[in-house]
Scaffold this active site. Structure first.
Site, PDB file in Angstrom:
ATOM      1  CB  SER A 265      47.175  53.058  27.465  1.00  0.00           C
ATOM      2  OG  SER A 265      46.121  52.488  28.223  1.00  0.00           O
ATOM      3  CE  LYS A 266      47.599  58.833  33.955  1.00  0.00           C
ATOM      4  NZ  LYS A 266      47.296  58.097  35.183  1.00  0.00           N
ATOM      5  NE  ARG A 267      41.701  55.230  28.738  1.00  0.00           N
ATOM      6  CZ  ARG A 267      40.886  54.615  27.905  1.00  0.00           C
ATOM      7  NH1 ARG A 267      39.851  53.946  28.365  1.00  0.00           N
ATOM      8  NH2 ARG A 267      41.084  54.685  26.604  1.00  0.00           N
ATOM      9  CG  ASP A 270      45.542  55.169  35.838  1.00  0.00           C
ATOM     10  OD1 ASP A 270      46.641  55.066  36.414  1.00  0.00           O
ATOM     11  OD2 ASP A 270      45.187  56.168  35.198  1.00  0.00           O
TER      12      ASP A 270
END
Ligand code: GLU
Length: 512
Positions: A265-267, A270
């Site tokens: 995921s994008k998380r 990050d």
């Protein structure tokens, strides 16, 4: 007669294209080229509530950056357009009506409250997955349960309705996925999905099947998250009577988090400090920025090569493949069944390989541009010499400047830790004499002559060169480490080296 291979990438413009979507596009591209077929792009924007401005341009720019632009698309229509589902809106209704006619779909008039009440009833009866299906539809307000006159009257008076597919009660639905093999699902596990919404828009399922059929799609290559929808799609092909031209399916394995636990995921990006999008993206509503591989300095060919290997391999140990070589080597049967762990170290590795294999002149141009932005002009010849020296030390083009800044700008400060450890009387004596020797040097000043002059100076001073080498580096570069120092001297030239040494001698106090 075998049909021309036609594949499509069918993104929904609901945000930036995720790296998994880019991989789907790439595999479609590779397969189309390998088979001498066509690669199409269709924008699936029937869900207007999820439309995000800028997302479509982002998709276009991403594919163009990677050199895998589709041959037919909204921006380059072929003859089966339009290529945006919102522009095909009027086409779909007749297909839904055709299914009603054939007894494979029906009108449903249930209100949101009635649907909610049904879900509550089923939940209270401990039904695990309450759904509108072959059993529950008999208790709802639809054209299967209401008298024909009432249905007619409701339609005429403009009562809101949806059109649902009528899933058969007992049927084994089978499909032979090119990656997963035979998949079998019993129809009793499927629900009566909505095909046309009350706003007159088709849902994904209807639009997707109708469009794949009308666009002559022969192979559907898409993410594994669509596998649960595939049995419904197979049934729709059958209901329409399009079985003989039904595309073959290939559902691509998921991209997993680096530790293998769940979908990437994008998380995760990050948290672990890497992008999951091809290009930078600024959310038009929240203003949130997401980093892109392009802006981080990944080269398109390296990024493509990395992506291709996220789920596919050529069956031997070769890893470096140009786009043409990927086309040549690509086959669907070498796509793995299980999810692929995302490994950013591998992406960096590919970037290093591609960067290092670029001609020095090309890298020199990168360096010159970065240096110029910092106000430093580099003659072309010098840029080439510098990149040859530092290219093995960098992963991204921007690092060429960081790694060679010290060559282009004389140090004004010196690493104090190295100075504390290595700056001593021997170093100062040697450097003083070397500067004098450099003043008197004639001939070609290259790495070999720079070194032999340094060696003979050390010998004359009775100093062991190995012991003071780091101090010499400190004096000329300000740092304790870096690329081959004698090559650095050769690039700087004898006068500049002497000048820097004198500045260091002037600045650094003698300790010990
Ligand atoms: N619009 C779907 C998506 O956004 C496409 C699924 C498919 O390829 O059938 O992924």
């Amino acid at each position: 007669m075998s049909r021309e291979v036609r594949v499509r990438f069918a993104p929904s413009p609901t945000g930036p294209l995720h790296i998994g979507g880019v991989r789907t596009a790439l595999y479609n591209y590779l397969f189309a080229k390998k088979m001498g077929g066509k690669f199409l792009l269709r924008i699936e924007d029937t869900d207007q509530g999820r439309f995000v401005p800028g997302a479509e341009d982002y998709i276009k720019e991403s594919l163009e950056w990677l050199g895998i632009a589709p041959e037919e698309s909204p921006w380059k229509p072929g003859n089966v357009g339009p290529y945006r589902q919102s522009e095909r809106k009027e086409m779909y209704k007749q297909y839904a009506l055709d299914l009603i006619e054939k007894g494979h779909a029906y009108y449903a008039f249930d209100t949101a409250e009635e649907l909610e009440a049904m879900r509550e009833r089923l939940t209270a009866a401990r039904v695990v997955q309450p759904q509108y299906n072959g059993i529950t539809r008999t208790q709802m307000k639809n054209s299967l349960t209401l008298p024909a006159e009432e249905v007619k009257a409701r339609l005429e008076s403009g009562d809101p309705y949806v059109i649902r597919v009528k899933i058969p009660l007992k049927e084994e639905v089978r499909l032979n996925d090119l990656i997963r093999g035979w998949v079998m699902v019993h129809s009793s596990t499927l629900d009566d999905k909505v095909l046309m919404k009350s706003d007159g828009m088709p849902t994904y399922h209807l639009a997707n099947i109708v469009d794949d059929h009308l666009m002559g799609i022969t192979h559907v290559i898409r993410g594994e998250e669509w596998l649960p929808s595939a049995p419904l799609h197979v049934l729709l092909y059958k209901f329409f009577g399009w079985e003989s031209t039904m595309p073959q399916f290939a559902h691509l394995p998921l991209l997993l988090k680096p530790d293998g636990n769940g979908k990437l995921s994008k998380r995760d990006g990050d948290k672990l400090g890497f992008p999951v999008f091809p290009l930078n993206w600024t959310d038009p509503v929240t203003g949130e920025n997401s980093p892109g591989f392009r802006e981080q300095g990944y080269l398109p060919d390296a990024f493509l090569n990395f992506l291709a290997f996220l789920g596919w391999n050529p069956g031997d140990d070769r890893e470096i493949f140009s786009l043409e070589e990927l086309v040549e080597a690509f086959t669907i049967d070498r796509i793995g069944k299980s999810g692929t762990k995302f490994d950013i170290a591998k992406a960096r590795w590919f970037n290093e390989q591609y960067l290092r294999s670029k001609p020095s002149e090309e890298l020199g141009n990168f360096l010159t541009a970065f240096a110029k932005a910092e106000g430093v002009d580099i003659p072309a010849e010098k840029a080439t010499a510098i990149v040859n020296l530092v290219k093995d030390r960098v992963t991204f083009p921007a690092e060429l400047w960081k790694e060679s800044r010290f060559i282009l700008i004389a140090p004004s400060e010196f690493d104090s830790e190295v100075a504390a450890k290595k700056w001593n009387t021997d170093a100062v004596n040697l450097l003083g004499s070397y500067a004098v020797a450099l003043d008197g040097f004639t001939g070609t000043f290259d790495a070999v002559s720079a070194k032999s002059l340094l060696e003979s100076t050390a010998e004359a001073e009775g100093i062991k060169l190995g012991k003071v080498m780091q101090a010499v580096r400190l004096a000329v570069t300000g740092m304790g480490g870096g690329p081959d120092l004698m090559e650095v001297f050769a690039i700087l030239g004898s006068q500049e080296v002497a000048k820097r040494i004198r500045f260091a001698l002037d600045q650094l106090p003698i300790v010990g």
